[in-house]
Design a protein around this motif. Structure first.
Motif, short mmCIF file in Angstrom:
data_model
loop_
_atom_site.label_atom_id
_atom_site.label_comp_id
_atom_site.label_asym_id
_atom_site.label_seq_id
_atom_site.Cartn_x
_atom_site.Cartn_y
_atom_site.Cartn_z
N UNK A 36 0.98 -1.17 -0.05
CA UNK A 36 -0.05 0.19 -0.08
C UNK A 36 1.03 1.30 0.02
N UNK A 37 0.59 2.25 -0.95
CA UNK A 37 1.28 3.22 -1.23
C UNK A 37 1.05 4.52 -0.11
N UNK A 38 -0.41 4.53 0.26
CA UNK A 38 -0.73 5.68 1.12
C UNK A 38 -0.09 5.28 2.50
N UNK A 39 0.56 6.23 3.10
CA UNK A 39 0.80 6.12 4.59
C UNK A 39 -0.02 6.76 5.52
N UNK A 41 -3.33 8.02 5.84
CA UNK A 41 -4.56 8.09 5.35
C UNK A 41 -5.62 8.72 6.19
N UNK A 42 -6.95 8.98 5.79
CA UNK A 42 -7.79 9.91 6.52
C UNK A 42 -8.25 9.23 7.98
N UNK A 43 -7.95 8.08 8.07
CA UNK A 43 -8.62 7.11 9.23
C UNK A 43 -7.39 7.19 10.03
N UNK A 44 -6.18 7.29 9.91
CA UNK A 44 -5.03 6.78 10.69
C UNK A 44 -5.22 6.91 12.07
N UNK A 45 -5.41 8.08 12.52
CA UNK A 45 -5.75 8.31 14.12
C UNK A 45 -7.25 8.49 14.60
N UNK A 46 -8.11 8.00 13.68
CA UNK A 46 -9.37 8.05 13.96
C UNK A 46 -9.70 6.85 14.51
N UNK A 375 -4.23 -1.58 5.46
CA UNK A 375 -4.82 -0.50 5.23
C UNK A 375 -5.25 0.19 6.55
N UNK A 376 -5.62 -0.81 7.70
CA UNK A 376 -5.92 -0.36 8.98
C UNK A 376 -4.74 0.34 9.58
#
Ligand SMILES: Cc1cc2nc3c(=O)[nH]c(=O)nc-3n(C[C@H](O)[C@H](O)[C@H](O)COP(=O)(O)OP(=O)(O)OC[C@H]3O[C@@H](n4cnc5c(N)ncnc54)[C@H](O)[C@@H]3O)c2cc1C
Length: 483
Positions: A36-39, A41-46, A375-376
């Protein structure tokens, strides 16, 4: 070599170069590792809202339950929902191939199946070719284990689903996702999945694992057409037949590239199946169609010289049942989207040559779990990340689908190719049968048949067969019935 000679051989040269390029491409695809390239993401610390799940998996068959097991084992919160209550039946040939056995072993399910006498490891097996050449050999010694194992789906699916539940998945049975499509809240990044009775469950990822006719993938527009393949099943009571082998495929000429098969269960019960594999004109499975299935199924049991002899006159045979096969990603061009992944039969993950899909369902389910776990970590569930799941299943087994389709077309057009394989087995014995079994059970890719050490002897076998059939006039055992 003169220019004229070169021109004369340009087809062969192009073929060799093409095969070389394809082999090189496969080599690099097989070696490449996708991530996975996106390190950030919008929900990283949610954190996940209360009473919601990292993933809602619709369908607790082998694909959904395997995905649920690996997710929960690694700390994710999963709702695994199914319209049925386990144990439930699923029409199948019950042949579980090696890649699935490896995953079942890793999950601890294989031991449970063995301890409960629910698994029969195949040893003696083989096939009968279109002109009636039969080869049945022993595979376990040469393979160092069984290429396949017969497990009733009531037992297999129950044990995988229960293993996922015991590992922590919230298994919700009797939860049927109906006509109402799951809805996605962009702001919250959550799916809401509703049952026909109005129950609701919410999750960050939606995993569609509801089988070949996938109501969900169809309704949501990810799948564009109904499945084109079909297969029958009938159990034959143990002790009422004469079968002394573990698994044999019968390639009746009329229904190529389809075939029928008998697999033996631990209690001497048999599973008889007739696979119709899409090939040729649209809506057709070679020269036959779904409408012919009952006639072919009953006809094979009654008058196929090999099958009727093997099961004998007193066999107690259950009535025929049938279900759809969605092969080779048929109708599902994309198995991912934002916050969504499609696995198993719902994604068309059945081998287009063999009709087998338990192992691909489980391999795909595991690949989906691995991707969701990453992804999580990154907090990104967009299609840019879920796409990695498709790259992974393509690498694991999807690249083989094109070769399987080609193989099905070749068998349909040139049944003598199967006769040549049987001829070669008769010459070299179990060594060749084991190679065949490895390719058919996805332990080796279909391109294995193109390797010079395999292709050259098969080429000679083809010549021998051609001579025997066209010049010597060897009688077709299927036609004469003299076996
Ligand atoms: C007759 C036949 C013979 C076959 N023989 C073999 C074989 O010998 N070997 C082999 O490897 N493969 C075989 N296959 C293919 C194999 O059965 C499938 O590839 C495998 O079952 C795929 O697993 P899955 O989890 O994707 O789907 P499934 O096993 O179909 O599981 C789907 C689950 O989703 C649930 N579900 C469906 N709709 C909903 C809904 N709306 N709401 C909630 N839950 C829902 C169902 O109850 C089911 O439990 C055969 C198939 C057929 C039809």
């Amino acid at each position: 070599m003169s220019l004229d000679r070169l021109r004369e051989h340009k087809g062969a040269i192009a073929g060799v170069l093409g095969a070389g390029l394809a082999a090189t491409a496969i080599y690099y695809i097989a070696k490449k590792s996708y991530s996975i390239k996106v390190r950030q993401g919008r929900f990283r610390d949610v954190s996940l809202p209360e009473d919601t799940y990292d993933a809602v998996i619709v369908g607790a068959g082998p694909s959904g339950s395997t995905c649920a097991y690996y997710l929960t084992k690694n700390g994710a919160k999963v709702a695994l929902i199914d319209k049925e209550t386990f144990p439930r039946d699923k029409y199948c040939g019950d042949a579980v191939c090696t890649p699935a056995l490896n995953i079942l072993e890793d999950m601890g399910v294989l031991k449970e199946l063995v301890d409960n006498n629910e698994a029969h490891f195949a040893d003696s097996g083989g096939f009968v070719s279109p002109s009636g050449l039969a080869y049945i050999g022993q595979s376990q010694e040469k393979l160092g284990g069984a290429a396949a194992c017969a497990v009733k789906r009531t037992n297999l699916d129950k044990r995988i689903a229960w293993k996922a539940r015991d590992t922590g998945a919230d298994l919700r049975e009797g939860f049927e996702v109906g006509k109402q499509n799951p809805t996605f809240d962009q702001e919250e990044g959550l799916w809401t999945v509703s049952s026909t009775e109005g129950k609701e469950v919410k999750g960050r990822m939606l995993v569609i694992a509801d089988g070949a006719t996938s109501k969900l993938a169809m309704q949501m527009g990810y799948c564009t057409e109904p499945p084109k393949g079909v297969c029958s099943r009938a159990f034959i009571e143990g002790g009422t037949h004469n079968v002394d082998f573990d698994g044999v495929c019968f390639y009746q000429r009329e229904s190529l590239p389809g075939y029928s098969a008998i697999f033996r269960h631990p209690n001497d019960e048999l599973n008889f199946c007739y696979y119709l594999i899409p090939c040729g004109k649209d809506g057709m499975c070679g020269d036959v169609s779904e409408a012919d299935l009952k006639r072919l199924h009953d006809g094979a049991l009654k008058s196929d010289p090999f099958i009727s002899k093997a099961i004998g006159p007193n066999a107690k045979i259950e009535r025929m049942r049938a279900a759809a096969l969605r092969l080779g990603s048929q109708g599902v061009p994309q198995s991912y989207d934002d916050h969504l992944i499609i696995v198993g039969d719902a994604a068309g993950h059945i081998d287009p040559l063999t009709g087998e899909g338990i192992h691909t369902a489980m391999m795909g389910g595991k690949a989906a779990a691995d991707t969701i776990l990453e992804m999580r970590e990154c907090g990104d569930f967009s299609a840019a990340s879920t796409r990695v799941y498709q790259q992974r299943w393509m690498q694991l087994f999807g690249h083989d689908f094109a070769y399987s389709k080609k193989g099905a077309e070749l068998i349909y057009k040139y049944p003598i190719l199967l006769d040549a394989c049987a001829n070669e087995m008769a010459r070299v014995g179990d060594k060749m049968m084991v190679r065949w079994a490895e390719v058919m059970t996805n332990m080796r890719p279909k391109t294995y048949f193109l390797r010079p050490d395999v292709a050259v002897p098969l080429g000679f076998a083809l010549l021998r067969e051609w001579w025997a059939q066209k010049v010597s006039g060897r009688p077709d055992k299927y036609k004469t019935g003299l076996i």
